[in-house]
Design a protein around this motif. Sequence first.
Motif, mmCIF file in Angstrom:
data_model
loop_
_atom_site.group_PDB
_atom_site.id
_atom_site.type_symbol
_atom_site.label_atom_id
_atom_site.label_comp_id
_atom_site.label_asym_id
_atom_site.label_seq_id
_atom_site.Cartn_x
_atom_site.Cartn_y
_atom_site.Cartn_z
ATOM 1 N N PRO A 131 0.539 -1.414 0.088
ATOM 2 C CA PRO A 131 0.273 -0.043 -0.147
ATOM 3 C C PRO A 131 0.608 1.181 0.382
ATOM 4 N N HIS A 132 0.299 2.005 -0.579
ATOM 5 C CA HIS A 132 0.453 3.754 -0.314
ATOM 6 C C HIS A 132 0.138 3.856 0.949
ATOM 7 N N VAL A 133 1.118 4.324 2.171
ATOM 8 C CA VAL A 133 1.044 4.280 3.114
ATOM 9 C C VAL A 133 1.505 6.299 4.021
ATOM 10 N N ILE A 134 2.081 6.138 2.941
ATOM 11 C CA ILE A 134 2.341 7.792 3.320
ATOM 12 C C ILE A 134 1.470 9.162 2.279
ATOM 13 N N ALA A 135 1.474 10.306 2.388
ATOM 14 C CA ALA A 135 0.302 10.508 1.964
ATOM 15 C C ALA A 135 1.188 12.751 1.575
ATOM 16 N N ASP A 136 1.965 12.686 2.418
ATOM 17 C CA ASP A 136 3.170 13.833 2.423
ATOM 18 C C ASP A 136 3.956 13.455 1.865
ATOM 19 N N TYR A 137 4.187 14.247 0.600
ATOM 20 C CA TYR A 137 5.374 14.022 0.019
ATOM 21 C C TYR A 137 6.042 15.780 -0.156
ATOM 22 N N GLU A 138 5.517 16.496 0.364
ATOM 23 C CA GLU A 138 6.593 18.331 0.311
ATOM 24 C C GLU A 138 6.997 18.445 1.285
ATOM 25 N N SER A 139 6.114 18.635 2.783
ATOM 26 C CA SER A 139 7.316 18.111 3.853
ATOM 27 C C SER A 139 8.745 18.740 3.937
ATOM 28 N N GLU A 140 9.602 19.687 4.676
ATOM 29 C CA GLU A 140 10.456 19.310 4.782
ATOM 30 C C GLU A 140 11.107 17.615 5.965
ATOM 31 N N ILE A 141 9.990 17.492 7.235
ATOM 32 C CA ILE A 141 10.419 17.267 7.092
ATOM 33 C C ILE A 141 9.688 16.232 7.948
ATOM 34 N N LEU A 142 9.162 14.857 7.482
ATOM 35 C CA LEU A 142 7.912 13.582 8.060
ATOM 36 C C LEU A 142 7.202 13.612 8.769
ATOM 37 N N ASN A 143 6.647 13.829 9.261
ATOM 38 C CA ASN A 143 6.314 13.550 10.642
ATOM 39 C C ASN A 143 5.616 12.754 10.685
ATOM 40 N N LEU A 144 5.812 10.952 11.793
ATOM 41 C CA LEU A 144 4.852 10.319 11.561
ATOM 42 C C LEU A 144 4.016 10.054 12.779
ATOM 43 N N SER A 145 4.030 10.827 13.555
ATOM 44 C CA SER A 145 3.109 11.144 14.620
ATOM 45 C C SER A 145 1.826 11.729 14.058
ATOM 46 N N ASP A 146 1.243 12.617 13.126
ATOM 47 C CA ASP A 146 0.954 13.224 13.118
ATOM 48 C C ASP A 146 -0.338 12.083 12.149
ATOM 49 N N PRO A 147 -1.742 12.206 12.569
ATOM 50 C CA PRO A 147 -2.541 11.548 10.482
ATOM 51 C C PRO A 147 -2.236 11.645 9.730
ATOM 52 N N LYS A 148 -2.368 13.069 9.830
ATOM 53 C CA LYS A 148 -2.556 13.925 8.383
ATOM 54 C C LYS A 148 -1.916 13.281 7.444
ATOM 55 N N THR A 149 -0.289 12.678 7.888
ATOM 56 C CA THR A 149 0.876 12.347 7.155
ATOM 57 C C THR A 149 0.702 11.277 6.268
ATOM 58 N N PHE A 150 -0.289 10.229 6.900
ATOM 59 C CA PHE A 150 -0.928 9.304 6.072
ATOM 60 C C PHE A 150 -1.979 9.265 5.159
ATOM 61 N N ARG A 151 -1.937 8.379 4.703
ATOM 62 C CA ARG A 151 -3.510 8.179 3.363
ATOM 63 C C ARG A 151 -4.665 7.563 3.979
ATOM 64 N N ASP A 152 -5.708 6.659 3.738
ATOM 65 C CA ASP A 152 -6.504 6.445 4.397
ATOM 66 C C ASP A 152 -6.747 5.208 4.013
ATOM 67 N N LEU A 153 -6.672 4.344 4.957
ATOM 68 C CA LEU A 153 -5.940 2.678 4.160
ATOM 69 C C LEU A 153 -7.159 1.622 4.357
ATOM 70 N N SER A 154 -8.210 2.640 4.800
ATOM 71 C CA SER A 154 -9.845 1.781 4.825
ATOM 72 C C SER A 154 -10.508 1.881 3.105
ATOM 73 N N LYS A 155 -9.562 3.384 2.219
ATOM 74 C CA LYS A 155 -10.199 3.010 1.033
ATOM 75 C C LYS A 155 -9.376 2.855 -0.094
ATOM 76 N N PRO A 156 -9.668 3.031 -1.183
ATOM 77 C CA PRO A 156 -8.608 2.196 -2.181
ATOM 78 C C PRO A 156 -8.158 3.671 -3.128
ATOM 79 N N MET A 157 -7.449 3.420 -4.308
ATOM 80 C CA MET A 157 -6.542 4.594 -3.902
ATOM 81 C C MET A 157 -7.386 5.899 -4.681
ATOM 82 N N GLY A 158 -8.755 5.318 -6.268
ATOM 83 C CA GLY A 158 -9.588 5.694 -6.386
ATOM 84 C C GLY A 158 -10.591 6.609 -5.463
#
Length: 332
Positions: A135-162
């Motif tokens: 799966p894609h798990v990360i949705a943030d490919y723009e930040s200088e620092i990847l914050n893995l404690s922020d849920p907004k960093t991740f994609r919705d794993l309950s939904k398909p890519m579409g």
Amino acid sequence: MSKLVSISKRKFLLRDVALEFFFLDGTSFLITCMNKTVRNNLFNQLHSKISAKLSDVELEDALKLASLQKVTPVMDSNKFSTKLISALTSGTDLTFSSITKKWRKGELSNFHYLILVNTIAGRTFNDLTQYPVFPHVIADYESEILNLSDPKTFRDLSKPMGAQGEARANRFKERYEASIEMSPDTPPFHYGTHYSSAMIVTSYLIRLHPFVQSYLLLQGGKFDHADRLFYSVAKAWKSSSKENGTDVRELIPEFYYLPEFLVNSNNFNFGNLQDGTPVNDVELPPWANGSPLIFVEKMRQALESPYVSANLHKWIDLVFGFNQRGENAVKR
């Protein structure tokens, strides 16, 4: 034969005519037969002669090593899955449900559990049409620092890519409803393309042999236009999650363990983008600091993060489980 621990029936190029062999040393290979009858006869003859079995010590060592490899992408994933598949089919006390319990208890990494799920489902590194899907798990490919404690960093794993985002999901829902009205005798569909295919796999691995040869074979002997190649991680994410209505692709295991696939070490000439920029190494997000190794390590850290560990089962249910077809699939 003394080293053969398991044989599994497989499809190859969507034809049910293949066998995959697993050996004590962790290697495996796939053969194809002329037809299904020949394959089944061969399977019956060889399966009855299997005598080699993984010892409890070998299996426990494999599980321990897998639990240690939560971040550092150095283990041969195919060999690991071979040992577990062999154990599952060679009369040991190990079962798939017991492996799942080990995963839920944190005794098995998310990465290696996904490898196992793919292999059990019939996916194999030996067939591009059924290559392991991650799966894609990360949705943030723009930040200088990847914050893995922020849920907004991740994609919705309950939904398909579409369905990553309400607007995108609604567009595909409209397509589904329109397909019912226009072709009542044809099963309706949301997506006209798949999340995994031979072209998707080879496009990701286009910088490596022998995958580049497979890509060229599928592409008619030449590279596609540079703008349509895999040249940017951020661009690939935006295409499959937001911008492109024909792109719903997921990832492959190499994103989580193989930095070499991001580097054009063979100096292939992929051409130039419309703005004149030559396509060479894959463009990485800022938080990778220009390093393919850091990128892969961060991807692996994200895959093993608490957020993904708590939600990965939703994606597994979607791709491999009870939400992949029927009414549950329509709702998603």
